[in-house]
Design a protein around this motif. Sequence first.
Motif, PDB file in Angstrom:
ATOM      1  N   PHE A   3      -0.548   4.836 -14.023  1.00 36.34           N
ATOM      2  CA  PHE A   3      -0.744   4.758 -12.573  1.00 36.34           C
ATOM      3  C   PHE A   3      -2.233   4.669 -12.211  1.00 36.34           C
ATOM      4  O   PHE A   3      -2.583   4.101 -11.174  1.00 36.34           O
ATOM      5  CB  PHE A   3      -0.082   5.950 -11.892  1.00 36.34           C
ATOM      6  N   LYS A   4      -3.097   5.218 -13.044  1.00 37.11           N
ATOM      7  CA  LYS A   4      -4.530   5.073 -12.785  1.00 37.11           C
ATOM      8  C   LYS A   4      -4.950   3.613 -12.912  1.00 37.11           C
ATOM      9  O   LYS A   4      -5.734   3.099 -12.096  1.00 37.11           O
ATOM     10  CB  LYS A   4      -5.327   5.952 -13.751  1.00 37.11           C
ATOM     11  N   GLN A   5      -4.450   2.951 -13.943  1.00 36.53           N
ATOM     12  CA  GLN A   5      -4.755   1.530 -14.117  1.00 36.53           C
ATOM     13  C   GLN A   5      -4.162   0.704 -12.981  1.00 36.53           C
ATOM     14  O   GLN A   5      -4.805  -0.230 -12.478  1.00 36.53           O
ATOM     15  CB  GLN A   5      -4.207   1.034 -15.465  1.00 36.53           C
ATOM     16  N   ILE A   6      -2.949   1.030 -12.571  1.00 38.62           N
ATOM     17  CA  ILE A   6      -2.308   0.304 -11.467  1.00 38.62           C
ATOM     18  C   ILE A   6      -3.117   0.479 -10.188  1.00 38.62           C
ATOM     19  O   ILE A   6      -3.342  -0.477  -9.434  1.00 38.62           O
ATOM     20  CB  ILE A   6      -0.857   0.785 -11.270  1.00 38.62           C
ATOM     21  N   GLY A   7      -3.566   1.707  -9.932  1.00 40.74           N
ATOM     22  CA  GLY A   7      -4.390   1.967  -8.752  1.00 40.74           C
ATOM     23  C   GLY A   7      -5.690   1.188  -8.788  1.00 40.74           C
ATOM     24  O   GLY A   7      -6.150   0.658  -7.770  1.00 40.74           O
ATOM     25  N   LYS A   8      -6.291   1.100  -9.993  1.00 42.88           N
ATOM     26  CA  LYS A   8      -7.538   0.336 -10.136  1.00 42.88           C
ATOM     27  C   LYS A   8      -7.287  -1.145  -9.863  1.00 42.88           C
ATOM     28  O   LYS A   8      -8.079  -1.810  -9.164  1.00 42.88           O
ATOM     29  CB  LYS A   8      -8.101   0.541 -11.540  1.00 42.88           C
ATOM     30  N   ALA A   9      -6.186  -1.685 -10.401  1.00 48.38           N
ATOM     31  CA  ALA A   9      -5.844  -3.092 -10.172  1.00 48.38           C
ATOM     32  C   ALA A   9      -5.575  -3.346  -8.691  1.00 48.38           C
ATOM     33  O   ALA A   9      -5.968  -4.385  -8.148  1.00 48.38           O
ATOM     34  CB  ALA A   9      -4.624  -3.475 -11.005  1.00 48.38           C
ATOM     35  N   ARG A  11      -6.872  -1.674  -6.118  1.00 46.15           N
ATOM     36  CA  ARG A  11      -8.155  -1.644  -5.393  1.00 46.15           C
ATOM     37  C   ARG A  11      -8.939  -2.941  -5.606  1.00 46.15           C
ATOM     38  O   ARG A  11      -9.589  -3.449  -4.677  1.00 46.15           O
ATOM     39  CB  ARG A  11      -8.980  -0.435  -5.835  1.00 46.15           C
ATOM     40  N   ILE A  12      -8.886  -3.478  -6.820  1.00 50.23           N
ATOM     41  CA  ILE A  12      -9.591  -4.735  -7.106  1.00 50.23           C
ATOM     42  C   ILE A  12      -9.004  -5.873  -6.276  1.00 50.23           C
ATOM     43  O   ILE A  12      -9.733  -6.702  -5.717  1.00 50.23           O
ATOM     44  CB  ILE A  12      -9.521  -5.058  -8.605  1.00 50.23           C
ATOM     45  N   ASP A  13      -7.678  -5.912  -6.152  1.00 49.60           N
ATOM     46  CA  ASP A  13      -7.039  -6.969  -5.360  1.00 49.60           C
ATOM     47  C   ASP A  13      -7.383  -6.834  -3.877  1.00 49.60           C
ATOM     48  O   ASP A  13      -7.559  -7.843  -3.177  1.00 49.60           O
ATOM     49  CB  ASP A  13      -5.525  -6.945  -5.565  1.00 49.60           C
ATOM     50  N   LEU A  86     -11.092  -6.408 -18.004  1.00 47.89           N
ATOM     51  CA  LEU A  86     -10.855  -5.183 -17.243  1.00 47.89           C
ATOM     52  C   LEU A  86     -10.205  -4.122 -18.133  1.00 47.89           C
ATOM     53  O   LEU A  86      -9.405  -4.446 -19.022  1.00 47.89           O
ATOM     54  CB  LEU A  86      -9.931  -5.467 -16.055  1.00 47.89           C
ATOM     55  N   PRO A  87     -10.541  -2.844 -17.911  1.00 50.61           N
ATOM     56  CA  PRO A  87      -9.883  -1.764 -18.665  1.00 50.61           C
ATOM     57  C   PRO A  87      -8.491  -1.469 -18.109  1.00 50.61           C
ATOM     58  O   PRO A  87      -8.105  -0.314 -17.904  1.00 50.61           O
ATOM     59  CB  PRO A  87     -10.841  -0.580 -18.435  1.00 50.61           C
ATOM     60  N   VAL A  88      -7.759  -2.550 -17.857  1.00 50.79           N
ATOM     61  CA  VAL A  88      -6.405  -2.465 -17.308  1.00 50.79           C
ATOM     62  C   VAL A  88      -5.532  -3.438 -18.089  1.00 50.79           C
ATOM     63  O   VAL A  88      -5.903  -4.612 -18.247  1.00 50.79           O
ATOM     64  CB  VAL A  88      -6.375  -2.831 -15.796  1.00 50.79           C
ATOM     65  N   SER A  89      -4.417  -2.970 -18.595  1.00 55.36           N
ATOM     66  CA  SER A  89      -3.541  -3.851 -19.361  1.00 55.36           C
ATOM     67  C   SER A  89      -2.967  -4.944 -18.469  1.00 55.36           C
ATOM     68  O   SER A  89      -2.934  -4.821 -17.237  1.00 55.36           O
ATOM     69  CB  SER A  89      -2.395  -3.042 -19.980  1.00 55.36           C
ATOM     70  N   ARG A  90      -2.509  -6.003 -19.079  1.00 51.22           N
ATOM     71  CA  ARG A  90      -1.963  -7.120 -18.302  1.00 51.22           C
ATOM     72  C   ARG A  90      -0.736  -6.683 -17.504  1.00 51.22           C
ATOM     73  O   ARG A  90      -0.562  -7.109 -16.352  1.00 51.22           O
ATOM     74  CB  ARG A  90      -1.611  -8.286 -19.234  1.00 51.22           C
ATOM     75  N   ARG A  91       0.105  -5.871 -18.107  1.00 52.89           N
ATOM     76  CA  ARG A  91       1.293  -5.408 -17.389  1.00 52.89           C
ATOM     77  C   ARG A  91       0.901  -4.608 -16.154  1.00 52.89           C
ATOM     78  O   ARG A  91       1.488  -4.783 -15.064  1.00 52.89           O
ATOM     79  CB  ARG A  91       2.169  -4.563 -18.318  1.00 52.89           C
ATOM     80  N   ASN A  92      -0.087  -3.753 -16.297  1.00 50.32           N
ATOM     81  CA  ASN A  92      -0.521  -2.939 -15.163  1.00 50.32           C
ATOM     82  C   ASN A  92      -1.260  -3.778 -14.119  1.00 50.32           C
ATOM     83  O   ASN A  92      -1.225  -3.451 -12.921  1.00 50.32           O
ATOM     84  CB  ASN A  92      -1.400  -1.783 -15.638  1.00 50.32           C
ATOM     85  N   GLN A  93      -1.942  -4.849 -14.555  1.00 52.81           N
ATOM     86  CA  GLN A  93      -2.543  -5.765 -13.592  1.00 52.81           C
ATOM     87  C   GLN A  93      -1.463  -6.412 -12.725  1.00 52.81           C
ATOM     88  O   GLN A  93      -1.633  -6.551 -11.508  1.00 52.81           O
ATOM     89  CB  GLN A  93      -3.342  -6.851 -14.318  1.00 52.81           C
ATOM     90  N   GLY A  96      -0.055  -3.844 -10.387  1.00 47.21           N
ATOM     91  CA  GLY A  96      -1.035  -3.606  -9.328  1.00 47.21           C
ATOM     92  C   GLY A  96      -0.999  -4.693  -8.269  1.00 47.21           C
ATOM     93  O   GLY A  96      -1.112  -4.407  -7.072  1.00 47.21           O
ATOM     94  N   ARG A  97      -0.837  -5.945  -8.697  1.00 47.70           N
ATOM     95  CA  ARG A  97      -0.768  -7.041  -7.714  1.00 47.70           C
ATOM     96  C   ARG A  97       0.515  -6.953  -6.890  1.00 47.70           C
ATOM     97  O   ARG A  97       0.501  -7.247  -5.688  1.00 47.70           O
ATOM     98  CB  ARG A  97      -0.868  -8.394  -8.419  1.00 47.70           C
ATOM     99  N   TYR A  98       1.599  -6.562  -7.512  1.00 43.18           N
ATOM    100  CA  TYR A  98       2.851  -6.393  -6.752  1.00 43.18           C
ATOM    101  C   TYR A  98       2.750  -5.189  -5.808  1.00 43.18           C
ATOM    102  O   TYR A  98       3.296  -5.218  -4.704  1.00 43.18           O
ATOM    103  CB  TYR A  98       4.039  -6.250  -7.702  1.00 43.18           C
ATOM    104  N   ALA A  99       2.022  -4.151  -6.242  1.00 40.18           N
ATOM    105  CA  ALA A  99       1.788  -3.011  -5.349  1.00 40.18           C
ATOM    106  C   ALA A  99       0.944  -3.444  -4.157  1.00 40.18           C
ATOM    107  O   ALA A  99       1.186  -3.005  -3.016  1.00 40.18           O
ATOM    108  CB  ALA A  99       1.097  -1.879  -6.110  1.00 40.18           C
ATOM    109  N   PHE A 100      -0.035  -4.311  -4.407  1.00 42.80           N
ATOM    110  CA  PHE A 100      -0.848  -4.858  -3.322  1.00 42.80           C
ATOM    111  C   PHE A 100       0.020  -5.656  -2.356  1.00 42.80           C
ATOM    112  O   PHE A 100      -0.089  -5.512  -1.130  1.00 42.80           O
ATOM    113  CB  PHE A 100      -1.954  -5.741  -3.891  1.00 42.80           C
ATOM    114  N   ALA A 101       0.902  -6.503  -2.902  1.00 41.09           N
ATOM    115  CA  ALA A 101       1.795  -7.301  -2.055  1.00 41.09           C
ATOM    116  C   ALA A 101       2.693  -6.397  -1.214  1.00 41.09           C
ATOM    117  O   ALA A 101       2.939  -6.660  -0.027  1.00 41.09           O
ATOM    118  CB  ALA A 101       2.644  -8.232  -2.918  1.00 41.09           C
ATOM    119  N   LEU A 102       3.170  -5.308  -1.823  1.00 41.38           N
ATOM    120  CA  LEU A 102       4.029  -4.369  -1.094  1.00 41.38           C
ATOM    121  C   LEU A 102       3.250  -3.634  -0.007  1.00 41.38           C
ATOM    122  O   LEU A 102       3.770  -3.387   1.088  1.00 41.38           O
ATOM    123  CB  LEU A 102       4.638  -3.364  -2.079  1.00 41.38           C
ATOM    124  N   LEU A 103       1.998  -3.308  -0.295  1.00 43.44           N
ATOM    125  CA  LEU A 103       1.142  -2.664   0.705  1.00 43.44           C
ATOM    126  C   LEU A 103       0.957  -3.571   1.919  1.00 43.44           C
ATOM    127  O   LEU A 103       1.022  -3.110   3.071  1.00 43.44           O
ATOM    128  CB  LEU A 103      -0.218  -2.336   0.083  1.00 43.44           C
TER     129      LEU A 103
END
Length: 231
Positions: A3-9, A11-13, A86-93, A96-103
């Motif tokens: 979830f830390k990586q997802i949050g970072k992804a 924020r980047i988006d 990025l120190p974020v795995s591809r899956r978490n990237q 993160g983008r889908y979380a951004f879309a949902l936001l």
Amino acid sequence: MDFKQIGKALRIDVFKILAYSNGSVWLLVLLPLVFAVVPGMMGKESVLYPMSGAVTGMLTFVSAMAGMSVFSYEDQTGSAKLNGLLPVSRRNQVVGRYAFALLVVVVAVVLQMICGMMMFRLRRMGAVAGLMTTVLVASPILAGIYLPIGYRFPATKAVGYAIILLFVIGGALVLVAFTVPDAVLNNVMDFVTSAKLGPIPWVAIIGILVAAVIFVLSCRLSMHIYERKEL
């Protein structure tokens, strides 16, 4: 999932969309409110319903295309290649983008609520709830269709395909509206509004569930595409 990586992804988006829009994102937030003020002041139903539909369509399209805008930013700046550093795995990237879309969808639903209340002034909260549900269902479905296209194709092609797809869907809906007899449409609408689970129409519950399933399956498809993609 981390979830830390997802949050970072995520924020980047958010940073990318703000940088890409160059401030115009605030215009996209204010524009629906402007569209809602005038019909609300006039109070004429002949104006209210077409304008409420226009606001709903605008919010649905803009929120669904938010993820595509991030792909466009990466394409213009060449930053897509840096995603591999990025120190974020591809899956978490991807998550993160889908979380951004949902936001963005949540923001669009809140804006729809505000616009609906400005137009109908608490007189028809059922109509406001219906418009909010439309955005809540349609936007994740469209985003769920668009995002895998963004991961599969270059941004220019992906945006073009997304716009073509939107016209196809819109044309199909217009075709149905003009070819299906009014009596049939009225019977369908009567069934939709009468079939309820407590105060909530069944169609809203089914629509939200369908949107959720499409969104999750889309995320898994995007993971599959992105994990095999060369940056």
